[in-house]
Design a protein around this motif. Structure first.
Motif, PDB file in Angstrom:
ATOM      1  N   UNK A  85       0.830  -1.208   0.000  1.00 12.56           N
ATOM      2  CA  UNK A  85       0.000   0.000   0.000  1.00 12.56           C
ATOM      3  C   UNK A  85       0.868   1.263   0.000  1.00 12.56           C
ATOM      4  N   UNK A  86       1.065   1.810  -1.189  1.00 10.52           N
ATOM      5  CA  UNK A  86       1.992   2.942  -1.342  1.00 10.52           C
ATOM      6  C   UNK A  86       1.577   4.107  -0.428  1.00 10.52           C
ATOM      7  N   UNK A  87       0.256   4.355  -0.342  1.00  9.32           N
ATOM      8  CA  UNK A  87      -0.180   5.503   0.459  1.00  9.32           C
ATOM      9  C   UNK A  87       0.133   5.300   1.944  1.00  9.32           C
ATOM     10  N   UNK A  88       0.101   4.044   2.385  1.00  5.81           N
ATOM     11  CA  UNK A  88       0.452   3.773   3.783  1.00  5.81           C
ATOM     12  C   UNK A  88       1.958   3.944   3.992  1.00  5.81           C
ATOM     13  N   UNK A 111       1.150  14.213  12.023  1.00  2.00           N
ATOM     14  CA  UNK A 111       0.965  13.810  10.623  1.00  2.00           C
ATOM     15  C   UNK A 111      -0.307  14.452  10.087  1.00  2.00           C
ATOM     16  N   UNK A 112      -0.209  14.988   8.891  1.00  2.00           N
ATOM     17  CA  UNK A 112      -1.431  15.484   8.239  1.00  2.00           C
ATOM     18  C   UNK A 112      -1.614  14.692   6.949  1.00  2.00           C
ATOM     19  N   UNK A 200      -1.631   1.863  13.463  1.00  2.00           N
ATOM     20  CA  UNK A 200      -1.997   2.325  14.803  1.00  2.00           C
ATOM     21  C   UNK A 200      -1.171   3.552  15.179  1.00  2.00           C
ATOM     22  N   UNK A 201       0.132   3.461  14.927  1.00  2.00           N
ATOM     23  CA  UNK A 201       1.017   4.596  15.266  1.00  2.00           C
ATOM     24  C   UNK A 201       0.672   5.829  14.440  1.00  2.00           C
ATOM     25  N   UNK A 202       0.347   5.588  13.170  1.00  2.00           N
ATOM     26  CA  UNK A 202      -0.022   6.718  12.295  1.00  2.00           C
ATOM     27  C   UNK A 202      -1.281   7.397  12.841  1.00  2.00           C
ATOM     28  N   UNK A 227     -12.937  10.367  10.096  1.00  2.00           N
ATOM     29  CA  UNK A 227     -13.242   9.371  11.131  1.00  2.00           C
ATOM     30  C   UNK A 227     -12.255   8.210  11.172  1.00  2.00           C
ATOM     31  N   UNK A 228     -11.534   7.970  10.079  1.00  2.00           N
ATOM     32  CA  UNK A 228     -10.616   6.814  10.132  1.00  2.00           C
ATOM     33  C   UNK A 228      -9.565   6.907   9.027  1.00  2.00           C
ATOM     34  N   UNK A 229      -8.462   6.197   9.263  1.00  2.00           N
ATOM     35  CA  UNK A 229      -7.468   5.979   8.201  1.00  2.00           C
ATOM     36  C   UNK A 229      -7.387   4.461   8.042  1.00  2.00           C
ATOM     37  N   UNK A 230      -7.438   3.973   6.822  1.00  2.00           N
ATOM     38  CA  UNK A 230      -7.486   2.526   6.599  1.00  2.00           C
ATOM     39  C   UNK A 230      -6.111   1.970   6.248  1.00  2.00           C
TER      40      UNK A 230
END
Ligand code: BTN
Length: 257
Positions: A85-88, A111-112, A200-202, A227-230
């Motif tokens: 997952x490049x975005x992760x 982090x933004x 989790x850390x992100x 509300x969330x980051x996947x």
């Protein structure tokens, strides 16, 4: 930045992969372009290209990245095992930069989404992730010792450096080393199927979760609550209409990051 050497980076900061080969250039158009070329010529995983000055630094979305002396400008070649997952990975680069800024200065860097590291709403670092054949090239731009006058007019008030926030000079090589150490740890976890710990850390260091934001995507602005980051690095917004919407990319605006 001090002249770098492979032993300088790998031995001093304990990375095992990143910094496998190190190229330091006083002045270059863009470390990202050099690293991409090297990736195309089969450079091994961990090849690092760093520069003192970039004359044509590139940012996300075709924007330019102002890179005078005083920053960490570096790109690294990764060769992930398969689909990654490049975005992760990019978000984990922002996590690494945030932790390195915190360690060097004590500043509350966060982090933004999708690729920034900010201090009190001002951008202090940006990460650029680009696939290049089977390789992934990740570029780090961290404003370390830039003086307030080093930022072009258009950036004033929106950009920060460790120096502009603390009045104290930091060692750019140490900031790069700490960034690479944390980033390598995240990358290896993601590459070996252990992304949940990184995610989790992100989330813990993310400035936007639980905040009202808007994401501009393909010319339209979508407002709602973040509300969330996947696990693929996308962000979920609960739109004002109540609908949940997932964004893999986009420009995010947040009134108080
Ligand atoms: C962004 O926030 O838009 C990403 C900025 C990435 C800048 C870095 S500096 C090192 C590498 N070389 C480049 O030309 N860009 C990246």
């Amino acid at each position: 930045m001090n002249r770098l050497s492979a032993s300088g980076v790998k031995d001093a900061f304990g990375t095992t992969v990143l910094g496998e080969r190190v190229y330091y250039l006083e002045t270059v158009a863009s470390t990202q372009d050099v690293a991409r070329r090297m990736a195309e010529e089969n450079a091994p995983e961990g090849t690092l290209v760093a520069a003192g000055v970039q004359e044509k630094g590139r940012g996300r979305g075709g924007r330019s990245w102002h890179s005078p002396r005083g920053g960490v400008w570096a790109s690294v070649v990764l060769r992930p095992r398969g689909d990654i997952p490049v975005n992760l990975v990019v978000l984990s680069g922002a996590l690494a930069a945030a932790k390195a800024v915190r360690k060097a200065s004590g500043l509350p860097a966060v982090i933004k989404w999708p690729n920034d590291c900010v201090v009190e709403g001002r951008k202090i670092a940006g990460i650029l992730g680009e696939t290049c054949g089977d390789a992934l090239v990740v570029g780090f731009g961290i404003n370390v010792n830039l003086k307030p006058g080093d930022f072009p007019g258009g950036l004033s008030g929106r950009a920060a450096s460790i120096f502009s926030e603390t009045g104290v000079e930091s060692d750019e090589t140490l900031v790069l080393g700490e960034t690479l150490r944390v980033f390598e740890d995240c990358y290896l976890k993601i590459n070996r199927g252990g992304a949940s710990e990184v995610l989790w850390e992100i989330k813990c260091l993310s400035s936007v979760l639980g905040k009202p934001v808007s994401v501009e995507w393909r010319g339209r602005e979508h407002s709602g609550m973040a509300v969330d980051i996947e696990a693929d690095g996308s962000i979920i917004l609960r739109l004002d209409s109540g609908l949940l919407m997932k964004f893999q990319q986009g420009n995010l605006k947040c009134s108080l990051p």
